[in-house]
Design an enzyme around this catalytic site. Structure first.
Site, PDB file in Angstrom:
ATOM      1  N   GLU A  33      92.469 -40.617  13.837  1.00 32.44           N
ATOM      2  CA  GLU A  33      91.156 -40.032  13.791  1.00 32.44           C
ATOM      3  C   GLU A  33      91.360 -38.794  14.789  1.00 32.44           C
ATOM      4  OE1 GLU A  33      88.840 -40.404  11.096  1.00 32.44           O
ATOM      5  OE2 GLU A  33      89.204 -42.377  11.409  1.00 32.44           O
ATOM      6  N   SER A 122      78.231 -40.240   3.283  1.00 35.12           N
ATOM      7  CA  SER A 122      78.495 -41.415   3.828  1.00 35.12           C
ATOM      8  C   SER A 122      79.858 -41.234   4.623  1.00 35.12           C
ATOM      9  CB  SER A 122      78.788 -42.595   2.953  1.00 35.12           C
ATOM     10  OG  SER A 122      77.119 -42.826   2.523  1.00 35.12           O
ATOM     11  N   SER A 127      82.141 -34.300  -0.655  1.00 32.71           N
ATOM     12  CA  SER A 127      82.185 -33.144  -0.630  1.00 32.71           C
ATOM     13  C   SER A 127      83.445 -32.770  -1.072  1.00 32.71           C
ATOM     14  CB  SER A 127      82.033 -32.257   0.638  1.00 32.71           C
ATOM     15  OG  SER A 127      82.896 -33.094   1.674  1.00 32.71           O
ATOM     16  N   GLU A 159      85.301 -24.982   1.861  1.00 31.97           N
ATOM     17  CA  GLU A 159      84.399 -25.765   2.743  1.00 31.97           C
ATOM     18  C   GLU A 159      84.333 -25.085   4.289  1.00 31.97           C
ATOM     19  OE1 GLU A 159      84.381 -29.811   2.101  1.00 31.97           O
ATOM     20  OE2 GLU A 159      83.167 -30.554   3.875  1.00 31.97           O
ATOM     21  N   ASP A 171      90.830 -34.520   3.733  1.00 28.96           N
ATOM     22  CA  ASP A 171      90.025 -34.767   2.689  1.00 28.96           C
ATOM     23  C   ASP A 171      90.284 -34.405   1.228  1.00 28.96           C
ATOM     24  OD1 ASP A 171      88.525 -35.797   4.858  1.00 28.96           O
ATOM     25  OD2 ASP A 171      86.706 -34.723   4.433  1.00 28.96           O
TER      26      ASP A 171
HETATM   27  P1  ADP Z   1      80.243 -36.591   2.468  1.00 30.15           P
HETATM   28  O1  ADP Z   1      81.481 -35.369   2.305  1.00 30.15           O
HETATM   29  O2  ADP Z   1      80.745 -37.498   3.537  1.00 30.15           O
HETATM   30  O3  ADP Z   1      79.837 -37.084   1.521  1.00 30.15           O
HETATM   31  P2  ADP Z   1      79.203 -34.032   3.055  1.00 30.15           P
HETATM   32  O4  ADP Z   1      77.869 -33.726   3.760  1.00 30.15           O
HETATM   33  O5  ADP Z   1      80.437 -33.372   3.618  1.00 30.15           O
HETATM   34  O6  ADP Z   1      79.231 -35.806   3.105  1.00 30.15           O
HETATM   35  O7  ADP Z   1      79.076 -33.745   1.555  1.00 30.15           O
HETATM   36  C1  ADP Z   1      77.791 -33.953   0.940  1.00 30.15           C
HETATM   37  C2  ADP Z   1      77.297 -32.740   0.147  1.00 30.15           C
HETATM   38  O8  ADP Z   1      78.162 -32.601  -0.913  1.00 30.15           O
HETATM   39  C3  ADP Z   1      75.875 -33.093  -0.671  1.00 30.15           C
HETATM   40  O9  ADP Z   1      74.925 -32.931   0.425  1.00 30.15           O
HETATM   41  C4  ADP Z   1      76.034 -32.267  -1.814  1.00 30.15           C
HETATM   42  O10 ADP Z   1      75.590 -30.926  -1.334  1.00 30.15           O
HETATM   43  C5  ADP Z   1      77.421 -32.122  -2.047  1.00 30.15           C
HETATM   44  N1  ADP Z   1      77.660 -32.921  -3.260  1.00 30.15           N
HETATM   45  C6  ADP Z   1      78.446 -34.248  -3.091  1.00 30.15           C
HETATM   46  N2  ADP Z   1      78.607 -34.661  -4.467  1.00 30.15           N
HETATM   47  C7  ADP Z   1      77.660 -34.074  -5.242  1.00 30.15           C
HETATM   48  C8  ADP Z   1      77.165 -34.338  -6.588  1.00 30.15           C
HETATM   49  N3  ADP Z   1      77.817 -35.119  -7.407  1.00 30.15           N
HETATM   50  N4  ADP Z   1      76.254 -33.393  -6.917  1.00 30.15           N
HETATM   51  C9  ADP Z   1      75.861 -32.311  -6.420  1.00 30.15           C
HETATM   52  N5  ADP Z   1      76.406 -31.900  -5.079  1.00 30.15           N
HETATM   53  C10 ADP Z   1      77.072 -33.017  -4.474  1.00 30.15           C
HETATM   54 MG    MG Z   2      82.451 -33.954   3.529  1.00 25.47          MG
END
Ligand code: ADP
Ligand code: MG
Length: 384
Positions: A33, A122, A127, A159, A171
């Site tokens: 980490e 989570s 993303s 990103e 990631d």
């Molecule tokens: P994590 O990568 O930990 O899940 P992030 O905040 O980096 O959290 O990314 C989450 C964001 O990615 C969501 O708020 C959305 O904008 C986008 N996202 C992820 N999966 C989807 C999906 N299936 N449809 C639309 N947007 C998505």
């Molecule tokens: Mg993310």
């Protein structure tokens, strides 16, 4: 009708015509980490949970994308000379298209319908799964050659520069290069990587603490600055040192006096964590799951005491987990101040673990922690 056929059917309803199906997984980091931005090592695994995209080429140079989760469609022009972010989910899709083009990849217009079973927000990188699935689909539809490291870098750039989130490449790299029942040791400096088998007698169980302390963003920048300060001071006497990756415990013992007490602890986390990552990968390769578990526990202590990126709820989750029989290791995973823990649990203890941890965490904090039992899944690919 299976989920895959259902997505193709949705594509027919939304855009019409036949589609190809692509998938890209989320990821979890076993150990390592805050080592990524110090040129060090990380050990993630791709998950079986994926983002799925049904996609087909279209003649005009436009991209249309519909997310079943968000229930919205966006449309944009691939030749827009000044693409600007909209600050919603579509930025991940559009950002990838923009960065692929900046990398001279001659992608064409396409229609995309997106679904995902990666939990969103989570820390399991929904993303990156969205970015990589989009990129993989656009490249494949344009018959461009597959170069997974190049794709991961374009997705990271999307990103960083389009969405505006400063993240390392782990990631996207894990989503591209992961493999079933394998963890991925990545050298974040050279981007060399090695897949190591995870013994089938253990499972990765992810517990979501359901807390996310606001500190995460600001403290991330503070930690980066402290690491840079350590490098600046140490490189004055150790000319080979460019990043904390180049520092050993021996160096810290000798020259730690050059650092403030806090910066020394920050540096010590990175130096010991890099060692633990490499040892954990070796232990996994040798089937020594107990050693891997012990290194995970040590990693948590180091994050808690030296790097100070844990929080009360996460420490409770880790402590409770460590008392349950069959749990080999437990630690926070992700940037810190909340999010998830990852637990290395013997297969035959998973059920009991799930029941006990949920109950005892609820009793201690009043919070219900969702669990996800994972096996490492395959990296991005064509799914039909
Ligand atoms: P994590 O990568 O930990 O899940 P992030 O905040 O980096 O959290 O990314 C989450 C964001 O990615 C969501 O708020 C959305 O904008 C986008 N996202 C992820 N999966 C989807 C999906 N299936 N449809 C639309 N947007 C998505
Ligand atoms: Mg993310």
């Amino acid at each position: 009708m299976g989920a895959r056929d259902a997505l193709i059917e949705r594509f027919r309803n939304i855009f019409g015509g036949e589609a190809r199906l692509y998938r890209a997984p989320g990821r979890v980091n076993l150990i390592g980490e805050h080592t990524d931005y110090n040129g060090g090592f990380v050990l993630p695994a791709a998950l079986e949970q994926c983002t799925w995209i049904a996609a087909a080429p279209r003649p005009e140079r436009r991209l249309r994308a519909h997310s079943l989760r968000e229930k919205t469609t966006l449309e944009f022009d691939l030749d827009d000379p000044a693409p600007t972010p909209r600050h919603d989910w579509s930025d991940y899709v559009r950002g990838v298209a923009v960065m692929l083009q900046r990398d001279n990849q001659a992608i064409g217009g396409a229609d995309l319908v997106i679904d995902s079973d990666v939990p969103i927000g989570s820390g399991l990188s929904s993303s990156a799964a969205l970015e990589v699935a989009t990129g993989f689909a656009l490249l494949d539809l344009a018959h461009l050659p597959e170069d997974r490291t190049r794709l991961a870098l374009s997705c990271q750039r999307a990103e960083n520069e389009f969405v505006g989130m400063r993240c390392g490449v782990m990631d996207q790299f894990a989503s591209c290069h992961g493999a079933a029942d394998r963890a991925l040791l990545i050298d974040c400096r050279s981007l060399e990587f090695r897949l190591t088998p995870i013994d089938p007698s253990v499972r990765l169980v992810i517990c979501n603490s359901m807390v996310h302390h606001e500190l995460a963003g600001s403290q991330y920048n503070v930690r980066r600055a402290q690491c840079e300060e350590a490098v600046a001071r140490l490189s004055a006497v150790l000319p080979g040192v460019r990043e904390l990756r180049d520092v050993t415990m021996d160096d810290l013992t000798r020259h730690g006096g050059l650092l403030s007490e806090v910066v020394l602890r920050r540096a010590r986390h990175i130096v010991t964590e890099n060692e633990r990552v490499v040892r954990a990968a070796d232990a996994l390769a040798a089937g020594e799951v107990e050693t891997c578990g012990r290194l995970m526990r040590e990693s948590h202590v180091s994050m808690r005491d030296d790097y100070e990126i844990s929080c009360k709820e996460i420490d409770i989750l880790v402590d409770l987990a460590s008392k349950i029989p069959g749990v080999l290791g437990a630690r926070m995973t992700g940037g810190g101040f909340g999010g998830c823990t990852i637990n290395l649990v013997r297969v035959d203890a998973v059920e009991r673990f799930g029941a006990e941890i949920a109950e005892s965490y609820k009793a201690a904090t009043g919070i219900t922690a969702p669990l996800l039992v994972c096996r490492p899944g395959a990296g991005a690919g064509v799914a039909n």
